[in-house]
Design a protein around this motif. Structure first.
Motif, mmCIF file in Angstrom:
data_model
loop_
_atom_site.group_PDB
_atom_site.id
_atom_site.type_symbol
_atom_site.label_atom_id
_atom_site.label_comp_id
_atom_site.label_asym_id
_atom_site.label_seq_id
_atom_site.Cartn_x
_atom_site.Cartn_y
_atom_site.Cartn_z
ATOM 1 N N THR A 155 -7.975 -5.508 2.294
ATOM 2 C CA THR A 155 -8.402 -4.217 1.759
ATOM 3 C C THR A 155 -8.325 -3.150 2.846
ATOM 4 O O THR A 155 -8.392 -3.449 4.043
ATOM 5 N N PHE A 156 -8.212 -1.911 2.388
ATOM 6 C CA PHE A 156 -8.246 -0.745 3.262
ATOM 7 C C PHE A 156 -9.332 0.191 2.739
ATOM 8 O O PHE A 156 -9.448 0.399 1.528
ATOM 9 N N ARG A 157 -10.118 0.745 3.670
ATOM 10 C CA ARG A 157 -11.157 1.695 3.270
ATOM 11 C C ARG A 157 -11.566 2.532 4.484
ATOM 12 O O ARG A 157 -11.861 1.983 5.539
ATOM 13 N N ASN A 158 -11.551 3.850 4.299
ATOM 14 C CA ASN A 158 -12.010 4.783 5.338
ATOM 15 C C ASN A 158 -11.304 4.563 6.684
ATOM 16 O O ASN A 158 -11.948 4.572 7.738
ATOM 17 N N ARG B 21 -9.697 -1.724 7.954
ATOM 18 C CA ARG B 21 -9.197 -2.851 7.153
ATOM 19 C C ARG B 21 -10.312 -3.859 6.935
ATOM 20 O O ARG B 21 -11.290 -3.885 7.672
ATOM 21 N N CYS C 143 0.843 -1.194 0.000
ATOM 22 C CA CYS C 143 0.000 0.000 0.000
ATOM 23 C C CYS C 143 0.881 1.248 0.000
ATOM 24 O O CYS C 143 2.086 1.167 0.209
ATOM 25 N N GLU D 119 -4.751 5.335 -0.513
ATOM 26 C CA GLU D 119 -5.783 4.985 -1.484
ATOM 27 C C GLU D 119 -6.594 3.797 -0.984
ATOM 28 O O GLU D 119 -6.029 2.770 -0.633
ATOM 29 N N PRO D 120 -7.916 3.914 -0.970
ATOM 30 C CA PRO D 120 -8.725 2.770 -0.552
ATOM 31 C C PRO D 120 -8.631 1.635 -1.569
ATOM 32 O O PRO D 120 -8.329 1.849 -2.731
ATOM 33 N N GLY D 121 -8.877 0.433 -1.094
ATOM 34 C CA GLY D 121 -8.890 -0.724 -1.977
ATOM 35 C C GLY D 121 -7.878 -1.762 -1.568
ATOM 36 O O GLY D 121 -7.613 -1.969 -0.383
ATOM 37 N N TYR D 122 -7.309 -2.410 -2.562
ATOM 38 C CA TYR D 122 -6.399 -3.538 -2.384
ATOM 39 C C TYR D 122 -5.229 -3.184 -1.476
ATOM 40 O O TYR D 122 -4.606 -2.133 -1.625
#
Length: 138
Positions: free
Chosen positions: A128-131, A134, A11, A109-112
Motif C-alpha cells: 500500500t501507499f499512503r501519505n 509505503r 500504481c 492515489e493512496p491505497g493498493y
C-alpha cells in the motif's frame, strides 16, 4: 534452496513526478540502458523490475510505464501508469523497500500498490501507499 516470489507493483505516479524519479523507474524496468546520473549505485545496484524473458511466472514478467489520461473528475488529467510483475529470489526481497521508497512520495492515489507472495503461497502480502509512505499487510 532459495524461495521465489511473485512481486507486482501497480500504481499511478503523479504527472509532475520529477524526471530523475521517472528515469530511475525506467532504468529499473529496463526501458533505458544506463543508470541515471545521481542514482546511488550502492542503493540501486541493478535494475530490479527488468522483465526476465525466461520467467517461471505464468504469462511471464511484465514491465510498463506510460503516461495515461486519468479521471478528470478527480482533478488529474494525466498520470504515469506503472505496472511491474517479476519473479524474485528471496535474496532480492530486501531491494523491494528501495523501489517502494523511490515511488511512494510520487504516488497519485493512496491505497493498493500491488503485492508479493512466495510462489507456492496462496495468500499475498498487499503493498500500500499512503501519505508519501509505503506499507504492507497480510
Amino acid at each position: 534452496m532459495s524461495l521465489h516470489f511473485e512481486v507486482v507493483i501497480t500504481c499511478f505516479l503523479r504527472d509532475d513526478t520529477p524526471d530523475t524519479v521517472l528515469n530511475a523507474v525506467r532504468w529499473h524496468l529496463g526501458l533505458i540502458a544506463d543508470r541515471p546520473a545521481g542514482l546511488d549505485a550502492d542503493e540501486h545496484m541493478c535494475p530490479m523490475l527488468l522483465p526476465d524473458p525466461d520467467s517461471r511466472l505464468p504469462g511471464g514478467d511484465v514491465a510498463s510505464l506510460r503516461r495515461q489520461s486519468r479521471d478528470r473528475a478527480a482533478g488529474a488529467e494525466f498520470g504515469w501508469g506503472l505496472l511491474s510483475r517479476n519473479y524474485w529470489l528471496d535474496d532480492e526481497m530486501g531491494e523491494l523497500a528501495t523501489i517502494l521508497d523511490l515511488l511512494a512520495p510520487h504516488v497519485e492515489e493512496p491505497g493498493y500498490g500491488g503485492f508479493f507472495r512466495e510462489e507456492f503461497d496462496g495468500k499475498p502480502t498487499v503493498l500500500t501507499f499512503r501519505n508519501g509512505t509505503r506499507g504492507a499487510t497480510n
